[in-house]
Motif scaffolding. Structure first.
Motif, PDB file in Angstrom:
ATOM      1  N   LEU A 188       0.833  -1.215   0.000  1.00 14.54           N
ATOM      2  CA  LEU A 188       0.000   0.000   0.000  1.00 14.54           C
ATOM      3  C   LEU A 188       0.863   1.258   0.000  1.00 14.54           C
ATOM      4  O   LEU A 188       0.589   2.201  -0.741  1.00 14.54           O
ATOM      5  CB  LEU A 188      -0.912   0.025   1.226  1.00 14.54           C
ATOM      6  CG  LEU A 188      -2.110  -0.896   1.195  1.00 14.54           C
ATOM      7  CD1 LEU A 188      -2.836  -0.852   2.531  1.00 14.54           C
ATOM      8  CD2 LEU A 188      -3.041  -0.534   0.067  1.00 14.54           C
ATOM      9  N   GLY A 189       1.895   1.265   0.832  1.00  9.88           N
ATOM     10  CA  GLY A 189       2.778   2.424   0.923  1.00  9.88           C
ATOM     11  C   GLY A 189       3.464   2.759  -0.391  1.00  9.88           C
ATOM     12  O   GLY A 189       3.731   3.920  -0.695  1.00  9.88           O
ATOM     13  N   ASN A 190       3.724   1.722  -1.189  1.00  5.26           N
ATOM     14  CA  ASN A 190       4.351   1.916  -2.497  1.00  5.26           C
ATOM     15  C   ASN A 190       3.323   2.098  -3.615  1.00  5.26           C
ATOM     16  O   ASN A 190       3.672   2.175  -4.779  1.00  5.26           O
ATOM     17  CB  ASN A 190       5.266   0.739  -2.820  1.00  5.26           C
ATOM     18  CG  ASN A 190       6.573   0.821  -2.070  1.00  5.26           C
ATOM     19  OD1 ASN A 190       7.399   1.677  -2.344  1.00  5.26           O
ATOM     20  ND2 ASN A 190       6.754  -0.058  -1.086  1.00  5.26           N
ATOM     21  N   LYS A 191       2.054   2.108  -3.237  1.00  2.50           N
ATOM     22  CA  LYS A 191       0.940   2.338  -4.168  1.00  2.50           C
ATOM     23  C   LYS A 191       0.837   1.270  -5.261  1.00  2.50           C
ATOM     24  O   LYS A 191       0.433   1.546  -6.388  1.00  2.50           O
ATOM     25  CB  LYS A 191       1.010   3.739  -4.767  1.00  2.50           C
ATOM     26  CG  LYS A 191       0.983   4.816  -3.702  1.00  2.50           C
ATOM     27  CD  LYS A 191       0.749   6.180  -4.264  1.00  2.50           C
ATOM     28  CE  LYS A 191       0.753   7.298  -3.269  1.00  2.50           C
ATOM     29  NZ  LYS A 191       0.394   7.097  -1.925  1.00  2.50           N
ATOM     30  N   PHE A 192       1.163   0.020  -4.895  1.00  2.00           N
ATOM     31  CA  PHE A 192       1.006  -1.099  -5.824  1.00  2.00           C
ATOM     32  C   PHE A 192      -0.401  -1.686  -5.743  1.00  2.00           C
ATOM     33  O   PHE A 192      -0.863  -2.344  -6.651  1.00  2.00           O
ATOM     34  CB  PHE A 192       2.052  -2.185  -5.569  1.00  2.00           C
ATOM     35  CG  PHE A 192       3.459  -1.720  -5.799  1.00  2.00           C
ATOM     36  CD1 PHE A 192       3.807  -0.980  -6.919  1.00  2.00           C
ATOM     37  CD2 PHE A 192       4.449  -2.025  -4.897  1.00  2.00           C
ATOM     38  CE1 PHE A 192       5.106  -0.550  -7.142  1.00  2.00           C
ATOM     39  CE2 PHE A 192       5.760  -1.615  -5.097  1.00  2.00           C
ATOM     40  CZ  PHE A 192       6.090  -0.871  -6.221  1.00  2.00           C
ATOM     41  N   LEU A 193      -1.075  -1.462  -4.617  1.00  4.52           N
ATOM     42  CA  LEU A 193      -2.495  -1.749  -4.438  1.00  4.52           C
ATOM     43  C   LEU A 193      -3.103  -0.530  -3.766  1.00  4.52           C
ATOM     44  O   LEU A 193      -2.394   0.281  -3.171  1.00  4.52           O
ATOM     45  CB  LEU A 193      -2.715  -2.980  -3.540  1.00  4.52           C
ATOM     46  CG  LEU A 193      -2.333  -4.354  -4.079  1.00  4.52           C
ATOM     47  CD1 LEU A 193      -2.527  -5.417  -2.996  1.00  4.52           C
ATOM     48  CD2 LEU A 193      -3.125  -4.718  -5.325  1.00  4.52           C
ATOM     49  N   THR A 194      -4.420  -0.429  -3.831  1.00  2.00           N
ATOM     50  CA  THR A 194      -5.109   0.696  -3.199  1.00  2.00           C
ATOM     51  C   THR A 194      -5.701   0.256  -1.861  1.00  2.00           C
ATOM     52  O   THR A 194      -5.910  -0.941  -1.617  1.00  2.00           O
ATOM     53  CB  THR A 194      -6.252   1.212  -4.094  1.00  2.00           C
ATOM     54  OG1 THR A 194      -7.244   0.172  -4.209  1.00  2.00           O
ATOM     55  CG2 THR A 194      -5.747   1.615  -5.478  1.00  2.00           C
ATOM     56  N   GLU A 195      -5.987   1.243  -1.019  1.00  2.63           N
ATOM     57  CA  GLU A 195      -6.682   0.961   0.238  1.00  2.63           C
ATOM     58  C   GLU A 195      -8.004   0.268  -0.048  1.00  2.63           C
ATOM     59  O   GLU A 195      -8.392  -0.663   0.671  1.00  2.63           O
ATOM     60  CB  GLU A 195      -6.951   2.253   1.009  1.00  2.63           C
ATOM     61  CG  GLU A 195      -5.767   2.785   1.754  1.00  2.63           C
ATOM     62  CD  GLU A 195      -6.105   4.037   2.563  1.00  2.63           C
ATOM     63  OE1 GLU A 195      -7.174   4.069   3.230  1.00  2.63           O
ATOM     64  OE2 GLU A 195      -5.288   4.973   2.523  1.00  2.63           O
ATOM     65  N   GLU A 196      -8.688   0.705  -1.089  1.00  2.00           N
ATOM     66  CA  GLU A 196      -9.984   0.122  -1.441  1.00  2.00           C
ATOM     67  C   GLU A 196      -9.849  -1.368  -1.748  1.00  2.00           C
ATOM     68  O   GLU A 196     -10.707  -2.167  -1.362  1.00  2.00           O
ATOM     69  CB  GLU A 196     -10.608   0.858  -2.636  1.00  2.00           C
ATOM     70  CG  GLU A 196     -11.047   2.278  -2.331  1.00  2.00           C
ATOM     71  CD  GLU A 196      -9.890   3.282  -2.205  1.00  2.00           C
ATOM     72  OE1 GLU A 196      -8.793   3.061  -2.789  1.00  2.00           O
ATOM     73  OE2 GLU A 196     -10.063   4.287  -1.491  1.00  2.00           O
ATOM     74  N   GLN A 197      -8.769  -1.750  -2.421  1.00  2.00           N
ATOM     75  CA  GLN A 197      -8.569  -3.175  -2.723  1.00  2.00           C
ATOM     76  C   GLN A 197      -8.386  -3.982  -1.442  1.00  2.00           C
ATOM     77  O   GLN A 197      -8.946  -5.073  -1.301  1.00  2.00           O
ATOM     78  CB  GLN A 197      -7.360  -3.362  -3.643  1.00  2.00           C
ATOM     79  CG  GLN A 197      -7.618  -2.944  -5.078  1.00  2.00           C
ATOM     80  CD  GLN A 197      -6.361  -3.041  -5.914  1.00  2.00           C
ATOM     81  OE1 GLN A 197      -5.393  -2.328  -5.677  1.00  2.00           O
ATOM     82  NE2 GLN A 197      -6.391  -3.927  -6.898  1.00  2.00           N
ATOM     83  N   VAL A 198      -7.605  -3.461  -0.512  1.00  2.20           N
ATOM     84  CA  VAL A 198      -7.375  -4.183   0.741  1.00  2.20           C
ATOM     85  C   VAL A 198      -8.650  -4.195   1.583  1.00  2.20           C
ATOM     86  O   VAL A 198      -8.993  -5.220   2.184  1.00  2.20           O
ATOM     87  CB  VAL A 198      -6.176  -3.591   1.510  1.00  2.20           C
ATOM     88  CG1 VAL A 198      -6.012  -4.257   2.866  1.00  2.20           C
ATOM     89  CG2 VAL A 198      -4.903  -3.755   0.682  1.00  2.20           C
ATOM     90  N   LEU A 199      -9.381  -3.102   1.613  1.00  6.25           N
ATOM     91  CA  LEU A 199     -10.656  -3.068   2.328  1.00  6.25           C
ATOM     92  C   LEU A 199     -11.641  -4.077   1.735  1.00  6.25           C
ATOM     93  O   LEU A 199     -12.361  -4.763   2.477  1.00  6.25           O
ATOM     94  CB  LEU A 199     -11.252  -1.664   2.310  1.00  6.25           C
ATOM     95  CG  LEU A 199     -10.531  -0.637   3.180  1.00  6.25           C
ATOM     96  CD1 LEU A 199     -10.985   0.779   2.836  1.00  6.25           C
ATOM     97  CD2 LEU A 199     -10.741  -0.933   4.658  1.00  6.25           C
ATOM     98  N   THR A 200     -11.666  -4.201   0.423  1.00  7.34           N
ATOM     99  CA  THR A 200     -12.526  -5.198  -0.232  1.00  7.34           C
ATOM    100  C   THR A 200     -12.137  -6.599   0.202  1.00  7.34           C
ATOM    101  O   THR A 200     -13.000  -7.431   0.521  1.00  7.34           O
ATOM    102  CB  THR A 200     -12.433  -5.068  -1.768  1.00  7.34           C
ATOM    103  OG1 THR A 200     -12.916  -3.783  -2.148  1.00  7.34           O
ATOM    104  CG2 THR A 200     -13.230  -6.144  -2.476  1.00  7.34           C
ATOM    105  N   LEU A 201     -10.849  -6.859   0.249  1.00  4.60           N
ATOM    106  CA  LEU A 201     -10.369  -8.160   0.696  1.00  4.60           C
ATOM    107  C   LEU A 201     -10.813  -8.428   2.140  1.00  4.60           C
ATOM    108  O   LEU A 201     -11.275  -9.524   2.470  1.00  4.60           O
ATOM    109  CB  LEU A 201      -8.842  -8.187   0.580  1.00  4.60           C
ATOM    110  CG  LEU A 201      -8.206  -9.551   0.482  1.00  4.60           C
ATOM    111  CD1 LEU A 201      -7.055  -9.506  -0.489  1.00  4.60           C
ATOM    112  CD2 LEU A 201      -7.715 -10.009   1.816  1.00  4.60           C
ATOM    113  N   MET A 202     -10.712  -7.434   2.979  1.00  5.76           N
ATOM    114  CA  MET A 202     -11.128  -7.566   4.379  1.00  5.76           C
ATOM    115  C   MET A 202     -12.631  -7.847   4.477  1.00  5.76           C
ATOM    116  O   MET A 202     -13.069  -8.671   5.280  1.00  5.76           O
ATOM    117  CB  MET A 202     -10.766  -6.304   5.171  1.00  5.76           C
ATOM    118  CG  MET A 202      -9.264  -6.072   5.299  1.00  5.76           C
ATOM    119  SD  MET A 202      -8.836  -4.424   5.935  1.00  5.76           S
ATOM    120  CE  MET A 202      -9.114  -4.651   7.695  1.00  5.76           C
TER     121      MET A 202
END
Length: 179
Positions: free
Chosen positions: A116-130
């Protein structure tokens, strides 16, 4: 799967040493109780002791890596960055599939915060996974600088805080200890 009555979302974060080690320890304990653990490692592509140790455990604990060997992110050229982004996306899609198919009891996303810090995925993608996490799967994520939106959805957050570290005396990372 489905051996857990209730799975939670855990995060190991902070500037201190031990985030991956804590997640590995949880996986080791779970393996001893016949829970299936999958660890997806992001931003790691060199040979490490944990790969060999987990392989020696047998089938309950598996580590997955999708990245080809590369230098540190800050040393990569634009073409290498594009390749890394594709590999990380492949790992992300694999994680989503693992959750949808309930392939494990515990899913560890090692260094997902670095992604996330390197912007390779978005917060939204990780939130969706959660949000897609089934109730009976434990989700463990590691890495520094957890976004507030992700903190809010977590059930447990442990911060590793450096008090004293031998790196400050010039000691380099040691095989079997730091990797």
């Amino acid at each position: 799967m489905g051996k857990l009555k209730k799975g939670y979302i855990q995060i190991y974060t902070g500037n201190g040493k031990g985030k991956t080690t804590a997640a590995l320890g949880l996986g080791l304990r779970a393996s001893g109780d016949n829970l299936v653990t999958y660890m997806i490692q992001f931003l790691k592509n060199s040979d490490t002791g944990e790969l060999k140790a987990v392989e020696n455990l047998g089938g309950n604990f598996k580590i997955f890596r999708f990245e080809s060997p590369k230098d540190f992110v800050w040393n990569l050229n634009p073409n290498e960055i594009d390749i890394l982004k594709k590999e990380i996306n492949e790992a992300y899609l694999f994680a989503m599939s693992v959750l949808e198919k309930k392939e494990c009891d515990i899913l560890i996303l090692d260094e997902i915060m670095g992604v996330l810090g390197n912007k390779f995925l978005t917060e939204e993608q990780v939130l969706t996974l959660m949000e897609k996490k089934p109730d009976d799967i434990e989700l463990v994520m590691t890495g520094r600088n957890v976004p507030k939106t992700i903190e809010e959805k977590a059930d447990l957050i442990t911060e590793m805080k450096p008090i004293k570290h031998y790196f400050n005396k010039g000691v380099e990372a040691r095989e079997g200890i730091e990797y």
